[in-house]
Design an enzyme around this catalytic site. Sequence first.
Site, PDB file in Angstrom:
ATOM      1  N   ARG B 343       0.771  -1.095   0.080  1.00 20.17           N
ATOM      2  CA  ARG B 343       0.115   0.115  -0.134  1.00 20.17           C
ATOM      3  C   ARG B 343       0.950   1.243  -0.191  1.00 20.17           C
ATOM      4  O   ARG B 343       1.814   1.353   0.925  1.00 20.17           O
ATOM      5  CB  ARG B 343      -0.914  -0.060   1.193  1.00 20.17           C
ATOM      6  CG  ARG B 343      -2.047   1.263   1.361  1.00 20.17           C
ATOM      7  CD  ARG B 343      -2.579   1.059   2.498  1.00 20.17           C
ATOM      8  NE  ARG B 343      -3.471   2.297   2.441  1.00 20.17           N
ATOM      9  CZ  ARG B 343      -4.141   2.718   3.593  1.00 20.17           C
ATOM     10  NH1 ARG B 343      -3.848   2.202   4.739  1.00 20.17           N
ATOM     11  NH2 ARG B 343      -4.735   3.767   3.626  1.00 20.17           N
ATOM     12  N   GLU B 395      -3.448  16.382 -10.923  1.00 19.56           N
ATOM     13  CA  GLU B 395      -3.352  15.269 -10.255  1.00 19.56           C
ATOM     14  C   GLU B 395      -3.354  15.663  -8.595  1.00 19.56           C
ATOM     15  O   GLU B 395      -2.822  14.701  -7.837  1.00 19.56           O
ATOM     16  CB  GLU B 395      -2.311  14.453 -10.570  1.00 19.56           C
ATOM     17  CG  GLU B 395      -2.298  13.849 -11.959  1.00 19.56           C
ATOM     18  CD  GLU B 395      -3.077  12.400 -11.829  1.00 19.56           C
ATOM     19  OE1 GLU B 395      -3.884  12.063 -12.675  1.00 19.56           O
ATOM     20  OE2 GLU B 395      -2.481  11.575 -11.131  1.00 19.56           O
TER      21      GLU B 395
END
Lengths: 369, 418
Positions: B343, B395
């Site tokens: 992750r 982004e």
Amino acid sequence: MVSFEMDDEQKMVQETVASFAADLMEPAMRESDEKGEVPGEVIAKGWELGLLGGCIPEEYEGFGEQLSALTGVIALEELGWGDLSMAMHLMAPSVLAISVLDQGTEEQKKQYLPAFCREEYKAASSALVEPYYNFCPSAMRAVAERDGDEYVINGKKCLVPLAKESDHMLVFAATNPGMGFSGVDAFIVPVGTKGVEIGDREKNMGIKALSTYPVNFKDCRVPLVCRLGEESGCDFLRLLSRSRLALAALAVGMSRRALEHSRDYATQRIAFGEPIGSRQAIAFMIAEMAIEVDATRLLVWEAAWRCDKNMDFEKEAALAKNYAADMAMMVCDRGVQIMGGHGYIRDNPVELWFRNARGFATFEGMVMV
Amino acid sequence: MTIDFELSPRIKATKNMIHMFAESAIRPIARHYDENEHEKPWDLLNMVQKFMGGGMAGAFGSESKEEKEEGGEAKEKKPRETNLAGAVTIEEIFWGDAGIALSFPGPGLGGAAVQASGTPEQKEKFLARFSGDKPVWGAMAITEPEAGSDTANIKTTAVLDGDEWVLNGEKIFVTSGKSALEDSEGFVVVWATVDRSAGRAGIKPFIVEHGTPGMQITKIEDKMGIRCSDTVSISFMDCRIPKENILGSPEVVDKTKTEGFKKVMATFDATRPLVAAMAIGVGRAALDFIKETLKEEGVELRYGINPHRMTSLERDIMQMEADLKAARLLTWRAVWMLDNGLRNDLQASMAKAKAGLAVTRITQKAVELMGPLGYSREYLLEKWMRDSKINDIFEGTGQIQLLITARRILGFTREQLK
């Protein structure tokens, strides 16, 4: 192939040193700073971890396979997390030991290294920094002049750790003034040598528990065999860079501790009905602290990795050290700021880290990996 | 495993090849496509499509074909470097020119969303086109006039009517929207709400094909930098698309949960470090230019001396160099984690925040340090300063990245830290 995962040995070293730092160093930090004294039992226990002996090969009575700067910076980050004074006291002997190991002659290795592989802590000192505002390792004012089979050292040093507690100190002095880094040599000087004048213990803003001294060298004569590497001398910039890696790693560890403290405080301290960390003014400071701590660690790792791979790493080590010094000050300043008035009170640790942090801009050659 | 910063031979070879390409094919035309904003370097784009096909697409966030074919659980253990290769490649291309690099054909963010949450049929139908002979673009439409980073505030609606979704609303800042919809047979992934009362849980991505009636490009933006890349507004007026063009489930399962939304947002964990790599490429271009100029002038940089003995110029350059390297290492860490199935949302945001800000500052400082050479359009430095600013914005702005980072560090939810 690029990887950010430590090997098993590094993981073990990190884990061991981290629990030592949490169990023994950190609890003693405040009292040690107030007293201006490093607790002897912490140093004794720390020595048992074998961080230095683990760098020294069996032939010199050590138990290490290979000197690794990378493993060294991983261990030092954890020590720095625990307490800077204790970390620097514990690892002060590393400068002499690792310099000899890395660049000493066979005789020098045999003579000096076994002492650092015993069960009991063995102090050793190093004298690099000089008491001038514009001190620079490439323009050292202390000089060592050749006179027959001897060198005569003259000059002033400061921030010399454990000068009175040690038998030997590694003294850096210019043998070719004006030649920059390449004109500097290192000398293994017995502390009792005539011409070595150790002054009263220094009073510094931070690292108060670490005893450091000003040392004057007045026509201090040492035989050629005391010159590191003897006739061939040493690569001073390489040693300086190894030391910079060690200092930068300590800065990362201490800053990480300050970050964790700020994080916990920001989640617990309630103002205007909610934790102060719920406000972006605080939260963004903490995010930036976290980013910079990680960024610095990676710069240090990369430079240490280059060192271990026998690539040029001097430039990288300098960039990492300067970056770490600024980062530590930024992070620890914010650590105080986030606690507001409480941060200024000596009941809390952040002011201690704040005082320690500025030292990294000045420290050179006091620990090594 | 052990800590290592050496690129694998495969990535090194790619890096060298891409660098030569950037230097010889992109750099020389960079100024032209800055001064002639809405032109496209068709020769270059055709060449890119021909020689790199879907390969370049792989570098832009989605998995390469090779990877997909291998697939399978058994090969899972083999170390992957797809995302690292992507970051390294992107740095080189963007070193060449950010605007032109952003105009390269490929699935883009829209394709990445299909790759991340599409069904096998959807992937087959929508992604195959990118490996054809002609350049094709994919685009993503999220931002609205009143919803930027605050994606939960999206007002574009999608209503199911028989076998079709009917879209209504207005999207802005769609990167490569014109390329996807007018210049090629591409598509745009549009985010719309199926249930405004459900908040984030009601927001779904829909694939809209080029040429769909009811969809219209209403504006092509004129920008400060990255001018070769088109940025458009798109309006949807009773735009009907097939029912199966929704990505993921149409169900608003539980209004308190936002799992589906999070899944698509996870696309950003892969793309954020790549945006950081874009920034790093531009920053490196600026730093290289300064160093070459100083070298020509016979100025030597004294590394390793104490900072207070350095000239202001030396200090600035060393700061820039360390910042750039720090940003690159944070980026490599984030993509390495992704390649290793870890992750990485925190590390991805850290990398993007650091790189976006560092490079914005590096290029601004570079223009300052180079004096009239920096300010003159004779050289590309001023362009890089304009180009790089976008990296701290698109982004997710630098501030959004700090917000994400802070939430993770403090353990706060988005309600606890707004």
